[in-house]
Design a protein around this motif. Structure first.
Motif: not given
Length: 242
Positions: A122-125, A108-112
């Motif tokens: 907003q992007s799902g990423n 699980a990565n909280c990235r940008t």
């Protein structure tokens, strides 16, 4: 349900819920950055008081997590492949990034925020479940503390003059030039350059022509002296994103 299962469930649910996104300005919910996401998975999701013990960002997470029942298993796993990494393991680079294994080769990565500063994903990423990769990590922490129930009182600190909360587990990057040849710090530099979209190829630890060219581009972009040497000011700009 064990504390590990609770932390993994919390991280997975947040990653799959697009009302939660990435933010460094408002980072303790509903939006998170990489460190507040992992810290909250354990404190909010599992009841392990890592934030109460002093964890607030990547640079002080290790000592706080160790004080709450975690052990350092860095040398028991394969960082390059993820071999031996277990669900709940905290993957940590002291100065740049952290994420958490959710098992089955996934993290699980909280990235940008990907250019979307508003609340939510907003992007799902912005926060996502993805395959394991080596950032590179300095440290792997594994919970061994039992039930994970929050204690009624804070743990008694070690007697002076030994003060674990002041123990320095930080990473101080060295000045890098092509004459340094191979170094582990250069592996981190190359990972950061690629993360900032200054492509330098694979993070192989060799300060070659591609790495120097990427440093030139980064220095020009950030308004620094363009000398191809990764000194304190260049490190500072590259590390701001973690």
């Amino acid at each position: 349900m064990t504390a590990i299962e609770k932390a993994v469930r919390w991280a997975t649910n947040v990653a799959n819920d697009q009302s939660h996104g990435y933010s460094q300005a408002d980072r303790w919910g509903p939006d998170y950055d990489c460190s507040s996401f992992v810290i909250s998975a354990w404190e909010v999701g599992a009841g392990v008081p890592v934030r109460e013990a002093g964890a607030t960002y990547t640079g002080n997470m290790r000592s706080a997590f160790l004080a709450c029942g975690f052990v350092d298993v860095t040398y028991e796993v394969g960082l390059s492949t993820g071999y031996g990494v277990q669900a709940g393991d905290v993957l940590l680079n002291y100065s740049a990034h952290t994420c958490m294994s959710v098992g089955n080769g996934k993290v699980a990565n909280c990235r940008t925020d990907e250019g979307h500063p508003q609340t939510g994903d907003q992007s799902g990423n912005e926060i996502r479940i993805q395959n394991y990769w080596n950032f590179p990590w300095n440290c792997v922490l594994r919970y061994k503390g039992g039930s994970g129930e929050k204690p009624d009182t804070k743990p008694t600190p070690d007697p002076k003059p030994i003060e674990p909360e002041k123990e320095d587990h930080s990473w101080n990057p060295r000045l890098l030039t092509p004459s340094n040849a191979y170094s582990s710090d250069c592996v981190v530099l190359q990972a950061l350059l690629n993360a900032h979209h200054f492509a330098c190829g694979s993070a192989d630890g060799f300060y070659g022509a591609k790495t120097q060219s990427a440093v030139y581009k980064a220095q020009q972009y950030y308004g620094l002296e363009v000398d191809g040497i990764c000194g304190p000011k260049t490190w500072e700009k590259l590390l701001q994103r973690g």
